[in-house]
Scaffold this motif. Structure first.
Motif, mmCIF file in Angstrom:
data_model
loop_
_atom_site.group_PDB
_atom_site.id
_atom_site.type_symbol
_atom_site.label_atom_id
_atom_site.label_comp_id
_atom_site.label_asym_id
_atom_site.label_seq_id
_atom_site.Cartn_x
_atom_site.Cartn_y
_atom_site.Cartn_z
ATOM 1 N N VAL A 78 112.100 129.135 78.528
ATOM 2 C CA VAL A 78 112.008 127.858 77.824
ATOM 3 C C VAL A 78 112.463 126.764 78.757
ATOM 4 C CG1 VAL A 78 112.759 126.556 75.792
ATOM 5 C CG2 VAL A 78 112.521 129.047 75.660
ATOM 6 N N ASP A 79 111.732 125.645 78.804
ATOM 7 C CA ASP A 79 112.174 124.575 79.694
ATOM 8 C C ASP A 79 113.442 123.929 79.139
ATOM 9 O OD1 ASP A 79 111.352 122.927 77.648
ATOM 10 O OD2 ASP A 79 110.064 121.666 78.880
ATOM 11 N N GLU A 80 114.113 123.156 79.968
ATOM 12 C CA GLU A 80 115.434 122.638 79.615
ATOM 13 C C GLU A 80 115.385 121.645 78.455
ATOM 14 O OE1 GLU A 80 117.305 121.107 83.069
ATOM 15 O OE2 GLU A 80 117.513 123.067 84.032
ATOM 16 N N GLU A 81 114.234 121.012 78.225
ATOM 17 C CA GLU A 81 114.125 120.073 77.116
ATOM 18 C C GLU A 81 113.875 120.768 75.790
ATOM 19 O OE1 GLU A 81 110.991 117.446 78.189
ATOM 20 O OE2 GLU A 81 112.244 116.253 79.540
ATOM 21 N N SER A 131 96.316 120.161 79.144
ATOM 22 C CA SER A 131 96.130 121.532 79.609
ATOM 23 C C SER A 131 97.456 122.270 79.572
ATOM 24 C CB SER A 131 95.576 121.543 81.032
ATOM 25 O OG SER A 131 94.306 120.940 81.081
ATOM 26 N N PRO A 132 97.437 123.560 79.211
ATOM 27 C CA PRO A 132 98.677 124.345 79.252
ATOM 28 C C PRO A 132 99.250 124.375 80.664
ATOM 29 C CG PRO A 132 96.966 125.511 78.053
ATOM 30 C CD PRO A 132 96.301 124.344 78.720
ATOM 31 N N GLU A 133 100.559 124.287 80.748
ATOM 32 C CA GLU A 133 101.236 124.344 82.042
ATOM 33 C C GLU A 133 101.915 125.707 82.149
ATOM 34 O OE1 GLU A 133 103.649 120.833 82.805
ATOM 35 O OE2 GLU A 133 102.564 119.805 81.209
ATOM 36 N N PHE A 134 101.354 126.565 82.982
ATOM 37 C CA PHE A 134 101.880 127.929 83.052
ATOM 38 C C PHE A 134 103.020 127.987 84.057
ATOM 39 C CE2 PHE A 134 97.715 128.673 81.164
ATOM 40 C CZ PHE A 134 98.120 129.408 80.068
ATOM 41 N N PHE A 135 104.116 127.351 83.663
ATOM 42 C CA PHE A 135 105.315 127.324 84.465
ATOM 43 C C PHE A 135 106.110 128.601 84.232
ATOM 44 C CE2 PHE A 135 106.279 126.090 80.280
ATOM 45 C CZ PHE A 135 107.609 126.398 80.036
ATOM 46 N N LEU A 136 107.117 128.837 85.018
ATOM 47 C CA LEU A 136 108.120 129.877 84.820
ATOM 48 C C LEU A 136 107.543 131.290 85.001
ATOM 49 C CD1 LEU A 136 109.774 128.402 81.610
ATOM 50 C CD2 LEU A 136 110.339 127.871 83.964
ATOM 51 N N GLN A 137 108.157 132.039 85.844
ATOM 52 C CA GLN A 137 107.652 133.372 86.141
ATOM 53 C C GLN A 137 108.612 134.491 85.748
ATOM 54 O OE1 GLN A 137 104.537 133.782 87.185
ATOM 55 N NE2 GLN A 137 104.346 131.554 87.007
ATOM 56 N N THR A 138 109.866 134.173 85.495
ATOM 57 C CA THR A 138 110.834 135.215 85.141
ATOM 58 C C THR A 138 111.616 134.796 83.917
ATOM 59 O OG1 THR A 138 112.502 134.241 86.592
ATOM 60 C CG2 THR A 138 111.099 135.956 87.532
ATOM 61 N N GLY A 150 118.802 133.720 76.579
ATOM 62 C CA GLY A 150 118.600 132.661 75.601
ATOM 63 C C GLY A 150 117.640 133.096 74.520
ATOM 64 N N ARG A 151 117.434 132.221 73.553
ATOM 65 C CA ARG A 151 116.534 132.524 72.441
ATOM 66 C C ARG A 151 115.157 131.935 72.717
ATOM 67 N NH1 ARG A 151 118.533 130.009 67.413
ATOM 68 N NH2 ARG A 151 117.001 131.367 66.403
ATOM 69 N N PRO A 152 114.094 132.689 72.419
ATOM 70 C CA PRO A 152 112.734 132.154 72.604
ATOM 71 C C PRO A 152 112.372 131.215 71.458
ATOM 72 C CG PRO A 152 112.638 134.401 71.788
ATOM 73 C CD PRO A 152 114.084 134.095 71.980
ATOM 74 N N VAL A 153 112.927 130.013 71.502
ATOM 75 C CA VAL A 153 112.782 129.054 70.409
ATOM 76 C C VAL A 153 112.486 127.679 70.997
ATOM 77 C CG1 VAL A 153 113.959 127.899 68.498
ATOM 78 C CG2 VAL A 153 114.348 130.336 68.903
ATOM 79 N N LEU A 154 111.571 126.939 70.347
ATOM 80 C CA LEU A 154 111.359 125.530 70.657
ATOM 81 C C LEU A 154 111.838 124.714 69.475
ATOM 82 C CD1 LEU A 154 107.766 125.430 72.232
ATOM 83 C CD2 LEU A 154 109.974 125.631 73.381
ATOM 84 N N SER A 155 112.737 123.787 69.726
ATOM 85 C CA SER A 155 113.243 122.928 68.664
ATOM 86 C C SER A 155 113.901 121.716 69.300
ATOM 87 C CB SER A 155 114.258 123.670 67.785
ATOM 88 O OG SER A 155 114.732 122.850 66.745
ATOM 89 N N THR A 156 113.553 120.538 68.809
ATOM 90 C CA THR A 156 114.162 119.313 69.304
ATOM 91 C C THR A 156 114.618 118.472 68.120
ATOM 92 O OG1 THR A 156 112.170 117.938 69.295
ATOM 93 C CG2 THR A 156 112.538 119.330 71.243
ATOM 94 N N ALA A 157 115.494 117.529 68.405
ATOM 95 C CA ALA A 157 116.029 116.678 67.350
ATOM 96 C C ALA A 157 114.997 115.710 66.814
ATOM 97 C CB ALA A 157 117.245 115.902 67.879
ATOM 98 N N THR A 158 113.914 115.491 67.563
ATOM 99 C CA THR A 158 112.921 114.490 67.155
ATOM 100 C C THR A 158 111.685 115.092 66.505
ATOM 101 O OG1 THR A 158 111.987 114.527 69.377
ATOM 102 C CG2 THR A 158 113.649 112.839 68.907
ATOM 103 N N SER A 159 111.529 116.403 66.555
ATOM 104 C CA SER A 159 110.372 117.047 65.956
ATOM 105 C C SER A 159 110.782 117.834 64.724
ATOM 106 C CB SER A 159 109.688 117.986 66.955
ATOM 107 O OG SER A 159 108.622 118.687 66.323
#
Length: 885
Positions: free
Chosen positions: A42-45, A109-116, A120-129
């Motif tokens: 998960v990216d830092e944001e 377009s999807p950004e296929f970042f990160l290889q390893t 942490g938890r596989p979760v996306l959540s932000t205070a604004t969404s």
């Protein structure tokens, strides 16, 4: 990887039940081992996530083994692209697969970042969404989408993900139907607007008459809206995939069975229904602005014999004093059914061109049909030029040969850039002979009168979608799935895009040739088609059932981002009756796209042929033409926010669960309620009125005042449709005329329907009705907002305007000549009026009536007519009406 508690046993049992039900209803369902998550980051944001999946050992066997081998490695990409939109894409990790092209739906377009992986938890959540995405910790792989503010689970997949070369399957659990109401998924003719348990939707564009219910028709829209009870929060779900598929709604689950491509989901947070369509059309593209004249009444028939027949129809409407803006001609006008030609005997240029010129001089328009099949004829100029440009669809090494109306035909391949150029040149050359004002593109599913034999495995995939309700081969009555488009793209993948691509090419061709706003009507559509075209519901039948079902389809296409929608008034196929036609024009007068169209060999049904129908037409179309400024303002709203013109009641009243199942009434905009008669012999109609005040648009009387919403039985005389406006709305009206161009020249009246709290608001958008852009640097337009409020205990009413933008010069000469105030609370008729405009008393005419007949139940609400005004639309005003008692 952090662990999470296992889901409750009840949830697991529900998911198991969903899988079993899916197998029973939609054919073989997945019971394999699915996929396990091998890595994620998960990216830092907290806005983007990537996961790698591997097929669980032993997967590929079981019930789906016949559909091929499992793809061994998958990539999952999830992204909060905006605060209201979540993108989840599941694709083959080891190679590209067919996806909807970027030039069809431009998107990030999807950004296929990160290889390893990392802890942490596989979760996306932000205070604004308000959307959250989470991968379940348990194996096999599952994911869930939830609403952060309430914890409500919106989409929760089962562990039985299947991903093969030509078969993909995914199931999500849903709350029971009493908790979740789903709408959309199509195109199909449905008995109800709200989806019903065990509904199956096949998405494979087909030439099947719309009079058939529950079958895949002309368009494919894998999008649904889910409205939850207990507050009315709505969200939307799109699977962006152009391949054939079955979508099964089982009540407590939804299952997708797709024969190619990738699983490319978008989730839209809402939470209001209007917010969902706003967010959806931000992605797929805003609806194209329609020319002002297209909101007038249209007349067509397959079977007009010659130019004299057309002239007689136009004269018949004029003599009967029934509005007519646009005359249409079906394939009859062509020479041997060849595109861009005229029948030299019955529709010769020297007769047809003067007819069109006369229409134009009278402020009327002319539209003709064109089909995609180009006649294979060595003496036919269009075919010769197409061969030279090499723009036809290929099959087995040569141009594919089908059969449609002209006989043997080949089909332009609109994935080929040269095909759009060819199409534009042919349209421009044709318009030099006959200056048509719009084009009607039909048979573009693609329809084919012969069934091509299988050439390879693409023509008969291992999983047969429920084509035509009998799992008919996908090649039937269309071009072969093994046909090849430009760039090596298989028809198997691009089939559902053909109508979209032809509509885009036609729209762009008209824009380039005329410099004016194009009008295109397409039978076949796909996600995003509303950017280029209007749509009609296709070949319906002259039955009372089809009359009712037209409302469901109209409302669905509003969700799909195609607000300019209507059905063939009085029915296309079969013989209508006088009563049916009369009631149909009462409904059809309020379709966004209002056209009478019938099939060859059926009884003629022009609206003037029966006097009872003519009376209904004059009354209903008279009101429609008065409402043209309001309807056109709704077109502006649709173009800028995606809002449907015709809307279900829950769009304005999402907290009222009684509105969720209503599909025998609809709203125009936020507050004009249409309640048509839909059964033979009826002289009353039972209508539901949500909480508030509701005023008749015919006599301005208060019809209903309710605190909680209630059903009311209304009189419905043979020539009348019930149309009401909700308190709190201000409607701009103009004066009825026989063409929209004459309406535009008339004075404006404002209807001010006061809500219980004494307030009302409204909008008016003005432009020339034909510039390519409604709003933009090169366009001239005006937008005015109106507000009304009572003061001094109701004895004073103020109506103000605020000019948001004003670059359209005629707005400075157009005047508001009358203001009608509805919902005045008065113990007795006022003894006198004083009217002030911008602080200066004016000599206005005034009249008042009871508006409720003094009925205590209706609150003795009065109606005041303030006439003799001359308020310039493009200048801000403050109108004050003081009543003395």
């Amino acid at each position: 990887m952090a662990t999470r508690a296992r889901p409750p046993l009840v949830l697991l049992l529900c998911l198991c039940l969903a899988s079993c039900l899916s197998s029973a209803i939609g054919g073989v369902s997945a019971t394999g081992n699915g996929y396990r998550t091998t890595a994620f980051l998960v990216d830092e944001e907290g806005r983007r996530l990537r996961a790698e999946l591997a097929a669980v050992a032993g997967a590929g066997g079981g019930s789906t083994a016949a559909y091929g081998d499992d793809v061994q490695r998958l990539d999952v990409y999830a992204s909060l692209e905006t605060d209201s939109r979540l993108h989840v894409r599941i694709a083959d990790a080891d190679g590209p697969r067919w996806e909807v092209p970027q030039d069809v739906i431009p998107r990030p377009s999807p950004e296929f970042f990160l290889q390893t992986s990392r802890p942490g938890r596989p979760v996306l959540s932000t205070a604004t969404s308000d959307l959250t995405f989470a991968i379940h910790a348990s194996s096999p792989f599952r994911f869930a989408v939830s609403r952060r503010s309430t914890g409500d689970v919106l989409f929760d997949t089962s562990p039985n993900l299947v991903f093969k070369d030509r078969y993909l399957e995914l199931t999500s659990s849903l709350p029971p139907p009493g908790r979740a109401s789903l709408y959309g998924l199509g195109e199909q003719t449905k008995r109800t607007f709200r989806l019903q348990r065990n509904d199956t939707f096949t998405l494979w564009n087909s030439d099947i008459a719309a009079g058939n219910v529950d079958l895949n028709l002309y368009g494919s829209h894998p999008f649904y809206m889910d409205v939850r009870s207990g507050g009315g929060a709505a969200h939307g779900v799109l699977l962006l995939n152009s391949n054939g598929m079955d979508v099964i709604y089982g009540g407590s689950y939804v299952t997708y069975k797709v024969i190619g491509g990738v699983l490319d989901f978008y989730f839209f947070a809402g939470p209001s229904p209007l917010a969902v369509v706003d967010q959806y059309t931000q992605l797929i593209g805003r609806p194209a602005p329609m020319p002002y004249w297209s909101f007038g009444f249209h007349q067509c028939r397959w079977g007009y014999k010659n130019v004299s027949d057309l002239e007689g129809v136009v004269a018949g409407y004029a003599k009967a004093r029934i509005p007519l803006d646009v005359m249409w001609t079906d394939i009859d006008y062509m020479d041997a059914f060849k595109d861009f030609t005229l029948d030299p005997a019955n529709f010769p240029a020297d007769r047809l061109r003067p007819f069109v010129d006369r229409l134009h001089r009278n402020g009327q328009k002319y539209v003709v049909i064109i089909d995609p099949g180009i006649s294979v004829n060595a003496t036919y100029g269009t075919f010769i030029r197409a061969i030279k440009e090499d723009i036809f669809l290929k099959w087995n090494g040569s141009n594919y040969l089908g059969v449609v109306w002209p006989g043997n035909v080949s089909f332009p391949d609109f994935l080929n850039p040269r095909a759009a150029e060819f199409w534009a040149r042919e349209i421009a050359a044709f318009r030099r002979t006959l200056p048509v004002d719009g084009l009607w593109i039909d048979m573009n599913e693609i329809s084919n009168f012969v069934d091509p034999p299988p050439l390879n495995a693409l023509d008969d995939p291992p999983y047969r979608i429920d084509n035509s309700g009998v799992r008919r081969p996908i090649n039937n009555r269309t071009v072969p799935a093994s046909a090849v488009h430009y760039g090596g793209v298989a028809e198997y993948d691009a089939h559902n895009l053909f109508g979209f691509l032809e509509a885009r090419a036609t729209h762009d061709a008209l824009l380039r040739d005329t410099g004016r706003r194009p009008f295109v009507l397409s039978r076949s559509t796909f996600v995003g088609s509303g950017r280029y075209t209007a749509h009609w519901t296709g070949d319906n039948f002259a039955t009372w059932d089809d009359l009712r079902y037209s409302i469901n389809t109209m409302l669905s296409f509003g969700l799909f981002g195609i607000p300019m929608i209507g059905a063939d008034i009085c029915g296309f196929g079969g013989n209508t009756t006088e009563e049916l036609c009369s009631r149909w024009i009462q409904l059809g007068a309020f379709y966004p796209f209002s056209r009478d169209h019938s099939a060859i060999g059926t009884v003629r049904r022009e609206l003037y042929l029966w006097e009872s129908v003519a009376r209904s037409a004059r009354k209903a179309l008279g009101l429609r033409y008065r409402l043209l400024p309001y309807l056109y303002t709704l077109m502006y709203e649709a173009h800028t926010t995606g809002a449907p013109i015709a809307r279900p009641l829950f769009f304005s009243y999402p907290g009222d669960v009684e509105t969720y199942g209503i599909d025998r009434q609809f709203l125009l905009g936020r507050g004009v309620l249409v309640s048509p008669v839909l059964e033979p012999g009826a002289t009353t109609v039972t209508a539901y009125f949500p909480a508030g005040r509701w005023f008749s648009l015919y006599d301005f009387s208060l019809a209903v005042a309710t605190k909680t919403g209630k059903r009311v039985t209304l009189p419905a005389p043979a020539d009348t449709v019930n149309v009401h406006v909700a308190g709190g709305n201000i409607l701009p009206l103009q004066q009825p005329a026989l063409t929209s161009s004459r309406v535009r020249q008339s004075v404006v009246h404002l209807l001010v329907a006061l809500a219980e709290d004494g307030t009302a608001t409204g909008d008016l958008f003005l432009d020339d009705g034909e510039s390519p852009e409604m709003v933009g640097a090169r366009s001239r337009w005006s937008q005015i907002k109106f507000s009304g409020a009572t003061e001094s205990g109701g004895s004073v009413v103020r109506v103000r305007s605020h000019v948001v933008h004003d670059s359209y010069a005629p707005s400075r000469t157009m005047v508001i000549a009358k203001v009608v105030l509805m919902g005045l609370r008065s113990p007795a008729p006022p003894k006198g009026f004083a009217v002030y405009a911008n602080g200066v008393q004016v000599n206005a005419s005034t009249a008042v009536d009871g508006g409720g007949g003094g009925n205590p139940e209706k609150g003795a609400l009065g109606v005041a007519h303030v006439g003799g005004l001359s308020l310039v639309v493009g200048q801000e005003f403050d109108l004050k009406v003081v009543m003395t008692y």
